[in-house]
Design a protein around this motif. Structure first.
Motif, mmCIF file in Angstrom:
data_model
loop_
_atom_site.group_PDB
_atom_site.id
_atom_site.type_symbol
_atom_site.label_atom_id
_atom_site.label_comp_id
_atom_site.label_asym_id
_atom_site.label_seq_id
_atom_site.Cartn_x
_atom_site.Cartn_y
_atom_site.Cartn_z
ATOM 1 N N THR A 142 8.222 11.141 3.249
ATOM 2 C CA THR A 142 8.997 12.385 3.359
ATOM 3 C C THR A 142 8.845 13.340 2.195
ATOM 4 O OG1 THR A 142 10.892 11.186 2.419
ATOM 5 C CG2 THR A 142 10.777 11.358 4.821
ATOM 6 N N LYS B 137 11.263 5.920 12.092
ATOM 7 C CA LYS B 137 11.656 6.402 13.418
ATOM 8 C C LYS B 137 12.595 5.399 14.078
ATOM 9 C CE LYS B 137 7.377 8.986 13.932
ATOM 10 N NZ LYS B 137 6.098 9.144 14.666
ATOM 11 N N GLN C 238 14.549 1.231 12.992
ATOM 12 C CA GLN C 238 15.306 0.532 11.956
ATOM 13 C C GLN C 238 14.366 -0.254 11.044
ATOM 14 O OE1 GLN C 238 18.226 -1.895 14.044
ATOM 15 N NE2 GLN C 238 19.805 -0.393 13.570
ATOM 16 N N THR D 81 11.330 7.419 5.382
ATOM 17 C CA THR D 81 12.335 7.037 6.357
ATOM 18 C C THR D 81 11.594 6.340 7.505
ATOM 19 O OG1 THR D 81 14.173 7.830 7.734
ATOM 20 C CG2 THR D 81 12.209 9.239 7.608
ATOM 21 N N ASP E 122 18.634 2.962 9.014
ATOM 22 C CA ASP E 122 18.292 3.618 10.272
ATOM 23 C C ASP E 122 17.550 4.922 9.962
ATOM 24 O OD1 ASP E 122 20.123 5.615 9.633
ATOM 25 O OD2 ASP E 122 21.752 4.601 10.679
ATOM 26 N N PRO E 123 17.115 5.677 10.997
ATOM 27 C CA PRO E 123 16.301 6.875 10.733
ATOM 28 C C PRO E 123 17.029 7.959 9.937
ATOM 29 C CG PRO E 123 16.068 6.181 13.016
ATOM 30 C CD PRO E 123 17.174 5.351 12.437
ATOM 31 N N SER E 124 18.344 7.864 9.793
ATOM 32 C CA SER E 124 19.074 8.892 9.037
ATOM 33 C C SER E 124 18.958 8.678 7.528
ATOM 34 C CB SER E 124 20.556 8.888 9.436
ATOM 35 O OG SER E 124 21.195 7.695 8.995
ATOM 36 N N LYS E 125 18.428 7.548 7.107
ATOM 37 C CA LYS E 125 18.371 7.207 5.683
ATOM 38 C C LYS E 125 16.940 7.338 5.137
ATOM 39 C CE LYS E 125 22.694 5.547 5.586
ATOM 40 N NZ LYS E 125 22.993 5.421 7.016
ATOM 41 N N THR E 126 16.827 7.836 3.931
ATOM 42 C CA THR E 126 15.572 7.799 3.193
ATOM 43 C C THR E 126 15.786 6.989 1.920
ATOM 44 O OG1 THR E 126 16.078 9.815 1.956
ATOM 45 C CG2 THR E 126 14.869 10.075 4.027
#
Length: 226
Positions: free
Chosen positions: A209, A154, A156, A152, A182-186
């Motif tokens: 991750t 920190k 975009q 992921t 964005d940081p919510s996506k892996t």
């Protein structure tokens, strides 16, 4: 080929208004070169911006200048011509690993900014594209069978497919597809039988991750510098 993944309208508005970073501007602009639908949308946005701001510009000019000065300025603008001086000839051909890639117009005009290719881990290659203000984006080449460990960010990550195809857990991306995470996506990008050339920009280093790849995090800025 049908492009199925595009920048959102808010991002296109920021592009038309000149509110994006230099790195994001070149990634979005290169997508627009490849996408008729987004070219039409940006044209409509620019028309609306002109209509909304013309009265303001005229009022400011009228307050700051006399009518004579304003008339002279407009006369100079309409009589001016585009500078024909070409400092760097566009080069729309890029060679790597025995492959020949044709660059879109925006990228071809910035071909002199593309640095040397360096090999990353596995089957990945990177070449920096350094802009005038120090911003940097990267060309990333994934040979067939390449894989970036799950990660992921920190900030975009914007990725534009220039040539080829890559997959992640969510979809398959081909020429012209634009992916913004964005940081919510892996995700775990990989190529299969076909290689892939992308243009990518980050505003923070990768963060791996899963599994042993997490040991790479102290060095992640070396893989994909912003």
């Amino acid at each position: 080929m049908m492009i199925k993944s595009h920048p959102g309208e808010a991002l296109l508005y920021q592009y038309a208004a000149g509110d994006l970073s230099a790195a994001m501007t070149i990634v979005v602009g290169t997508h627009i070169d490849m996408c008729k639908a987004c070219r039409r949308t940006v044209c409509d946005i620019e028309q609306k911006l002109c209509e909304d701001n013309l009265d303001t510009i005229v009022n400011v000019a009228n307050q700051a200048m006399t009518k004579s000065q304003c008339d002279k300025m407009l006369e100079a603008i309409f009589e001016s011509s585009v500078c024909n001086k070409v400092e760097n000839e566009p080069n729309d051909i890029l060679y790597l690993e025995g492959r020949r890639f044709t660059l879109p117009r925006t990228l071809a005009h910035n071909s002199h900014r593309i640095g040397d290719w360096s090999k990353l881990v596995g089957k990945l290659w990177r070449a920096p594209l350094t802009l005038e203000n120090g911003n940097q984006t990267n060309l990333i080449y994934m040979a067939p069978g390449a894989r970036v460990p799950e990660h992921t960010h920190k900030g975009q990550e914007a990725t534009l497919v220039l040539d080829g195809v890559f997959n992640d857990e969510k979809d398959e991306y081909k020429d012209g597809d634009f992916v913004l995470l964005d940081p919510s996506k892996t995700h775990t990008p990989e190529t299969q039988e076909q290689d892939c050339l992308t243009l990518a920009t980050l505003d923070a280093p990768l963060h791996f991750t899963s599994g042993i790849s997490r040991l790479l995090n102290p060095f992640s800025s070396l893989f994909f510098r912003a």
